[in-house]
Scaffold this active site. Structure first.
Site, mmCIF file in Angstrom:
data_model
loop_
_atom_site.group_PDB
_atom_site.id
_atom_site.type_symbol
_atom_site.label_atom_id
_atom_site.label_comp_id
_atom_site.label_asym_id
_atom_site.label_seq_id
_atom_site.Cartn_x
_atom_site.Cartn_y
_atom_site.Cartn_z
ATOM 1 N N ASP A 81 0.828 -1.207 0.000
ATOM 2 C CA ASP A 81 0.000 0.000 0.000
ATOM 3 C C ASP A 81 0.864 1.260 0.000
ATOM 4 O OD1 ASP A 81 -2.497 1.264 0.080
ATOM 5 O OD2 ASP A 81 -2.477 1.411 2.264
ATOM 6 N N HIS A 82 0.421 2.288 -0.730
ATOM 7 C CA HIS A 82 1.031 3.627 -0.709
ATOM 8 C C HIS A 82 2.556 3.598 -0.783
ATOM 9 C CE1 HIS A 82 -2.343 6.324 -0.293
ATOM 10 N NE2 HIS A 82 -2.892 5.490 0.566
ATOM 11 N N ASP A 103 2.107 5.078 -5.590
ATOM 12 C CA ASP A 103 1.429 6.312 -5.211
ATOM 13 C C ASP A 103 2.160 7.518 -5.792
ATOM 14 O OD1 ASP A 103 0.112 8.434 -4.106
ATOM 15 O OD2 ASP A 103 0.362 7.819 -2.021
ATOM 16 N N HIS A 178 -7.506 10.453 4.834
ATOM 17 C CA HIS A 178 -6.641 9.473 5.478
ATOM 18 C C HIS A 178 -6.732 9.702 6.989
ATOM 19 C CE1 HIS A 178 -4.151 9.022 1.600
ATOM 20 N NE2 HIS A 178 -4.775 7.892 1.823
ATOM 21 N N HIS A 206 -9.966 5.098 -0.644
ATOM 22 C CA HIS A 206 -9.085 5.170 0.518
ATOM 23 C C HIS A 206 -9.795 5.988 1.599
ATOM 24 C CE1 HIS A 206 -4.958 4.206 -1.468
ATOM 25 N NE2 HIS A 206 -5.936 3.476 -1.975
ATOM 26 N N GLY A 207 -9.466 5.707 2.854
ATOM 27 C CA GLY A 207 -10.090 6.445 3.945
ATOM 28 C C GLY A 207 -11.438 5.882 4.352
ATOM 29 N N SER A 209 -12.144 4.335 7.178
ATOM 30 C CA SER A 209 -12.395 4.480 8.615
ATOM 31 C C SER A 209 -13.316 5.660 8.902
ATOM 32 C CB SER A 209 -11.078 4.683 9.373
ATOM 33 O OG SER A 209 -10.248 3.546 9.280
ATOM 34 N N VAL A 229 -9.093 0.269 4.964
ATOM 35 C CA VAL A 229 -9.346 0.561 6.381
ATOM 36 C C VAL A 229 -8.018 0.409 7.122
ATOM 37 C CG1 VAL A 229 -10.609 -0.079 8.467
ATOM 38 C CG2 VAL A 229 -11.725 -0.273 6.235
#
Length: 278
Positions: A81-82, A103, A178, A206-207, A209, A229
């Protein structure tokens, strides 16, 4: 069982559900995510962020996930990720990751496209999927991501970007953050609809949560096939650990580690149920 990231997400978009991509940082979080997928009988993505390399190396993560995936019939993908580093991406490809995310969201459009296409060429040659990001997400509370100004994804640029780079999934910016929201979420599903109308590959949010459930469902209905998440897993586990230690009980570290697996599963199970097909 380990499966193809690209095939997993294509099935999700076609079936109008999303696969949860849950960030891990150590053995306990990996075990919590994989076990939750097994218990739910649902596909799951174990996501290891490049920012967590001080915690574990990519080959260590890959070895753990491969071992745990042999114990479940539920589909498991391992995702980097990222990541902004081509060198780290190559290491993850060699280690056996199912997919990598380059990214380049902070780069100018043409440079992001050029660098992403380079990653796609290398990863696809090894049968590894690629996710890219277009646009930028703001930084919310409790996030370890870099600060950024919210830049919504342009549908016109998304169409060109996807066709040119041949990525397997595209992360879009539509108002999520984020970390945890500092105020009322202002997610523009209208922008997502326009992107989904011109981009036929799976889209990524993304994001996840703290994003309200009705918005999540609306996003899934409009092309989102993967939802990240991260922060809520950390916040829940740290909070539960703080409460446990404050109780004054004489605990062994092994007991705390087992409890951590359960705290991870609480969050993962909640989101897996939300993302599932209806």
């Amino acid at each position: 069982m380990m499966v193809s990231f690209a095939e997993m997400l294509r099935a999700a978009r076609a079936g109008r559900y999303a696969v949860g991509s849950f960030n891990v940082y150590n053995y306990e979080t990996i075990r919590g995510v994989v076990e939750c997928g097994r218990e739910a009988g649902a596909p799951v993505i174990v996501a290891f962020g490049a920012g967590y390399l001080p915690n574990m190396e990519v080959d260590e993560v890959a070895a753990l996930v491969r071992t745990m995936a042999t114990r479940t019939d539920s589909p498991v993908a391992l995702h980097l990720d990222h990541c902004k580093s081509f060198e780290v991406i190559v290491r993850a490809v060699k280690a056996g990751f199912s997919s990598v995310m380059y990214d380049g969201s902070a780069l100018p459009f043409e440079e992001n496209m050029r660098q992403t296409a380079r990653v796609v060429e290398v990863a696809h040659a090894a049968g590894v999927g690629v996710e890219a990001e277009l646009g930028a997400l703001a930084r919310g509370a409790h996030s370890n991501e870099e600060d950024a100004s919210e830049i919504y994804t342009s549908p016109e640029e998304a169409k060109v970007f996807a066709a040119t780079t041949k990525v397997d999934a595209l992360a879009v910016s539509i108002g999520t953050v984020h970390g945890l929201y500092k105020g009322v979420p202002k997610v523009d599903v209208g922008v997502l609809r326009k992107i989904a109308a011109v981009v036929d590959i799976p889209l990524v949010l993304h994001g996840g949560s703290g994003t309200p459930e009705p918005i999540i469902r609306d996003c899934i209905a409009n092309g989102i096939a993967k939802i990240n998440v991260n922060t809520e897993i950390s916040v829940n586990a740290v909070g539960k650990m703080r409460t446990l230690l404050a109780g004054g009980e004489d605990l062994h570290l092994s007991q705390i580690s087992r409890a951590e697996v359960g705290w991870v599963k609480e969050v993962v199970a909640k989101y897996m149920a939300l993302f599932a097909a209806r």
